[in-house]
Design a protein around this motif. Sequence first.
Motif, PDB file in Angstrom:
ATOM      1  N   SER B   4      52.256  26.312 -23.656  1.00 50.89           N
ATOM      2  CA  SER B   4      52.404  27.170 -24.838  1.00 50.89           C
ATOM      3  C   SER B   4      53.518  26.640 -25.723  1.00 50.89           C
ATOM      4  N   SER B   5      54.777  26.891 -25.311  1.00 53.93           N
ATOM      5  CA  SER B   5      55.915  26.562 -26.178  1.00 53.93           C
ATOM      6  C   SER B   5      55.958  25.073 -26.539  1.00 53.93           C
ATOM      7  N   LEU B   6      55.945  24.222 -25.523  1.00 46.08           N
ATOM      8  CA  LEU B   6      56.083  22.785 -25.791  1.00 46.08           C
ATOM      9  C   LEU B   6      54.801  22.157 -26.324  1.00 46.08           C
ATOM     10  N   ALA B   7      53.689  22.834 -26.165  1.00 46.80           N
ATOM     11  CA  ALA B   7      52.419  22.281 -26.649  1.00 46.80           C
ATOM     12  C   ALA B   7      52.032  22.858 -28.006  1.00 46.80           C
ATOM     13  N   PRO B  10      53.159  22.842 -34.136  1.00 45.65           N
ATOM     14  CA  PRO B  10      54.337  22.654 -35.007  1.00 45.65           C
ATOM     15  C   PRO B  10      55.584  22.201 -34.229  1.00 45.65           C
ATOM     16  N   VAL B  11      55.703  22.602 -32.957  1.00 45.75           N
ATOM     17  CA  VAL B  11      56.836  22.136 -32.133  1.00 45.75           C
ATOM     18  C   VAL B  11      56.686  20.645 -31.869  1.00 45.75           C
ATOM     19  N   ILE B  12      55.483  20.239 -31.535  1.00 46.27           N
ATOM     20  CA  ILE B  12      55.240  18.805 -31.279  1.00 46.27           C
ATOM     21  C   ILE B  12      55.611  17.982 -32.510  1.00 46.27           C
ATOM     22  N   GLU B  13      55.193  18.448 -33.679  1.00 46.13           N
ATOM     23  CA  GLU B  13      55.510  17.707 -34.915  1.00 46.13           C
ATOM     24  C   GLU B  13      57.024  17.642 -35.135  1.00 46.13           C
ATOM     25  N   ALA B  81      52.041  33.320 -29.939  1.00 48.75           N
ATOM     26  CA  ALA B  81      53.290  34.061 -30.170  1.00 48.75           C
ATOM     27  C   ALA B  81      54.468  33.354 -29.496  1.00 48.75           C
ATOM     28  N   GLN B  82      54.244  32.833 -28.282  1.00 50.44           N
ATOM     29  CA  GLN B  82      55.310  32.100 -27.590  1.00 50.44           C
ATOM     30  C   GLN B  82      55.674  30.838 -28.363  1.00 50.44           C
ATOM     31  N   GLY B  83      54.642  30.160 -28.869  1.00 48.39           N
ATOM     32  CA  GLY B  83      54.856  28.926 -29.630  1.00 48.39           C
ATOM     33  C   GLY B  83      55.676  29.181 -30.877  1.00 48.39           C
ATOM     34  N   LYS B  84      55.337  30.245 -31.576  1.00 49.47           N
ATOM     35  CA  LYS B  84      56.050  30.567 -32.819  1.00 49.47           C
ATOM     36  C   LYS B  84      57.529  30.861 -32.531  1.00 49.47           C
ATOM     37  N   ARG B  88      60.885  28.668 -33.724  1.00 52.66           N
ATOM     38  CA  ARG B  88      62.056  29.239 -34.390  1.00 52.66           C
ATOM     39  C   ARG B  88      63.339  28.728 -33.722  1.00 52.66           C
ATOM     40  N   GLN B  89      63.323  28.685 -32.376  1.00 53.29           N
ATOM     41  CA  GLN B  89      64.505  28.195 -31.647  1.00 53.29           C
ATOM     42  C   GLN B  89      64.727  26.703 -31.892  1.00 53.29           C
TER      43      GLN B  89
END
Lengths: 85, 280
Positions: B4-7, B10-13, B81-84, B88-89
Amino acid sequence: MRWATFLLILFLLPGLARGQDADVVEVFKKFEQAKPLPSAMGFYSLDWVCTLPEAKIRAQKEKRPILVILNTNISAHCNLYSGHT
Amino acid sequence: MRGSSLAYPPVIEALRPFIITYASARRVSEFPEEIQALCASIGDRRGNLNFDMMALDAQGKFLKRMNAMISPPQFRFDPEAQGKDFKRQVDSFLSGMKLPEPPKKDPAKLSLPDVLGDGPMAGVRMFLTFGSNRLNHYRTPTVEAVPSSNRLKKILAHPEKETRIGADGILPWLEQFYPPAIMDGMGGFETIEGEFTLRPAGSNGKSQFALLTGEAKIKLDNRTGISYIAQVSIALEYDQDSSDLTRVRGVMETTFPKKDMQGRVVENIRMTAAIESRPE
């Protein structure tokens, strides 16, 4: 004549035997279906290296920053990169 | 976290400018020495941490640290939701950092776990994928690389006729066929038992083939004793005039029971492994 027929069969036998077993083709199909597509593995599209020393060598060469991700899990050994606990 | 979070795209980018490395263990004292030294160098003496990220510059100098808050229940296990929240963090963590343009990369090119060695059958790579489940676990495949031993290659040499081999013969592969996130175990197995048929399976003129099929009964060493049957179908490839194994493609399939702490089965989850030889 009998010998000629026998020799012809002997010659053809390897050819008749040739050809993958249909079950092999079936296993190849199952493998292709089971292997995840790159689009499902975005996590692995990041630029991972397995050790900090290796990351430092590349960072210096490529003039790029390093991100070190750390996690501990007291209840089970885990490997963030492979995904297995 | 991986699913979720790391995948989260937008986090990957956001993380693409970095070369990324990691350390995972039960406790900080089990991290590699250089990671422990890094933690000590910034005065971090914690014995355990949940999920931290540290940024270093191109010279390896420490820049910044983030102690991420990952709490799936807070977001009802919703990956979006976890990804978003994680993005933010990450944005806060990266703010003020001058990052280079990320290198141009073929999106299909992945940094996957791999085996060392360039000869045929240096090892195999296994991709474990999972069916849907109520906690949205396992969204990123688990990928393991397993080196080949001479013993394994000998056992799987092309058979002249049908033969039987025990689970022990392909144990390094079977040992990777287990679900992550079973938190009440030692990460091992109580038993792996089974028998497989290895039989010649024709030729295409360039290569000859064999098929390895059968079932293994796998029991984990966790407290509730999760067990399942692995159905194995693997095609083995050899040069036409040699019995030496050159290539492998196949699958392992099962459905395993996920149990609660009282040992009650709460759901059954499909698990599949695609197995391929390395290097291809």
